[in-house]
Design a protein around this motif. Structure first.
Motif, mmCIF file in Angstrom:
data_model
loop_
_atom_site.group_PDB
_atom_site.id
_atom_site.type_symbol
_atom_site.label_atom_id
_atom_site.label_comp_id
_atom_site.label_asym_id
_atom_site.label_seq_id
_atom_site.Cartn_x
_atom_site.Cartn_y
_atom_site.Cartn_z
ATOM 1 N N ALA A 198 -4.509 1.780 7.104
ATOM 2 C CA ALA A 198 -3.443 2.768 6.936
ATOM 3 C C ALA A 198 -3.793 3.752 5.835
ATOM 4 O O ALA A 198 -4.506 3.424 4.881
ATOM 5 N N VAL A 199 -3.267 4.964 5.996
ATOM 6 C CA VAL A 199 -3.391 6.004 4.983
ATOM 7 C C VAL A 199 -1.994 6.541 4.715
ATOM 8 O O VAL A 199 -1.272 6.921 5.643
ATOM 9 N N TYR A 200 -1.612 6.551 3.427
ATOM 10 C CA TYR A 200 -0.278 7.010 3.026
ATOM 11 C C TYR A 200 -0.409 8.169 2.055
ATOM 12 O O TYR A 200 -1.325 8.222 1.228
ATOM 13 N N GLY A 201 0.541 9.095 2.146
ATOM 14 C CA GLY A 201 0.541 10.268 1.290
ATOM 15 C C GLY A 201 1.253 10.027 -0.025
ATOM 16 O O GLY A 201 1.863 8.978 -0.246
ATOM 17 N N PRO A 202 1.216 11.019 -0.929
ATOM 18 C CA PRO A 202 1.732 10.841 -2.286
ATOM 19 C C PRO A 202 3.246 10.722 -2.382
ATOM 20 O O PRO A 202 3.762 10.428 -3.473
ATOM 21 N N GLY A 203 3.944 10.919 -1.285
ATOM 22 C CA GLY A 203 5.380 10.648 -1.263
ATOM 23 C C GLY A 203 5.695 9.319 -0.602
ATOM 24 O O GLY A 203 6.854 8.973 -0.408
ATOM 25 N N GLY A 204 4.638 8.573 -0.248
ATOM 26 C CA GLY A 204 4.826 7.334 0.499
ATOM 27 C C GLY A 204 4.911 7.575 1.995
ATOM 28 O O GLY A 204 5.152 6.645 2.773
ATOM 29 N N ALA A 216 0.837 -1.207 0.000
ATOM 30 C CA ALA A 216 0.000 0.000 0.000
ATOM 31 C C ALA A 216 0.870 1.255 0.000
ATOM 32 O O ALA A 216 0.636 2.204 -0.777
ATOM 33 N N ARG A 217 1.883 1.250 0.841
ATOM 34 C CA ARG A 217 2.765 2.419 0.921
ATOM 35 C C ARG A 217 3.535 2.613 -0.380
ATOM 36 O O ARG A 217 3.701 3.744 -0.862
#
Length: 307
Positions: A205-211, A179-180
């Motif tokens: 989990a929630v990951y941002g656009p930079g991982g 996911a990351r």
């Protein structure tokens, strides 16, 4: 700045019949977090993993979920449901808008075979627009193990990927790594919402656009309410994470062709010798398999307790 208020519900669900729980938890979100735009739940959250619970599209469950979205004024992505259509069963995520209308249906492209036997594979990627905010893509659980699925959604303009998941096995660590990675290589916000209770081990989990890690949950019930700034996605795609890799631009501008993706025949011809996609058994061949009823295996052997 375009902001998406999202609540990912990691429910402590029973093995089946969780519709009232979903209704109760969604109403609580609308009351407690009035800034939330969208609620998303884990895979098969409502009825669990039994194909016996499959309903026709437009059935009773779907009607109640549509009414719930209209009542609360929320975008509702209620995990997924087993749905009967055209003589087949699909693992389907309906996307319901705040007026209670279904604006899209996503059928899981990669059922978790051989375990999810009897479920037909979907063919069509799904993205939808939240007016004035941004574009959201939908995939389900095992789909994220196939990079082509997520890259296709991003190619269709998705800034946020919703991934309803139902995992109760030991590979959750691996899923979080995937996911990351999907967030980083596709420069998107990636929301992977699992179930807790009888159906899952949690750890949504929630990951941002930079991982980067935006939030990682524990094992029990959690309400993950986040105000996501989607302008960070466009900025990062333009400049790279901290001024580094501009991944999507490089992919767009590349002259490389990938023979593996030329067509279905090319893909299948490229991987000989893998064997059939079937349930694994004990090592040692047929002799190690439990006898069938025809072979006298109808009765279970008695177990002895050794002192």
């Amino acid at each position: 700045m375009s902001s998406l208020g999202i609540a990912a519900l990691q429910l402590a669900a029973d093995k089946s019949d969780n519709l009232e729980l979903v209704e109760r938890e969604t109403r609580a979100i609308a009351k407690r977090f009035p800034w939330v735009d969208l609620v998303v739940l884990g895979e098969l959250a409502v009825h669990g993993a039994s194909l016996d619970k499959a309903e026709l599209a437009g059935g009773e469950t779907e009607a109640r979920l549509k009414a719930l979205a209209a009542e609360t004024g929320l975008w509702l992505v209620p995990g997924s449901l087993y749905e009967r259509r055209d003589g087949a069963i699909y693992n389907t995520t309906p996307v319901i808008d705040p007026a209670g209308e279904i604006v899209a249906r996503y059928d899981k492209m990669f059922p978790f075979l051989p375990y999810e036997a009897g479920v037909a594979a979907g063919r069509d990627p799904v993205v939808f627009d939240v007016p004035g905010i941004g574009r959201v893509g939908v995939a389900i659980c095992y789909d994220m193990w196939f990079p082509e699925v997520i890259r296709t959604l991003v190619g269709l303009g998705a800034e946020v990927i919703l991934l309803p998941t139902m995992t109760n096995t030991i590979d959750r660590d691996v899923e979080l790594a995937i996911a990351r990675s999907n967030a980083a290589i596709n420069q998107c916000i990636f929301v992977d919402v699992n179930l807790a209770g009888d159906l899952g081990v949690g750890r949504s989990a929630v990951y941002g656009p930079g991982g980067e890690v935006i939030y990682e949950a524990g094992a029990g019930r959690e309400v993950i309410a986040l105000d996501l700034d989607l302008s960070t996605v466009s900025r990062l795609r333009e400049r790279g994470w901290n001024g580094l890799g501009q991944v999507l631009k490089s992919f767009r501008d590349s002259d490389v062709e990938f023979p593996l993706h030329a067509d279905i025949k090319a893909r299948r011809a490229s991987m000989p010798g893998l064997g059939a996609l079937e349930m694994p058994h004990r090592q040692g061949g047929d002799a190690a398999r439990p006898p069938s009823a025809e072979q006298g295996g109808g009765r279970k052997p008695r177990l002895k307790i050794l002192d």
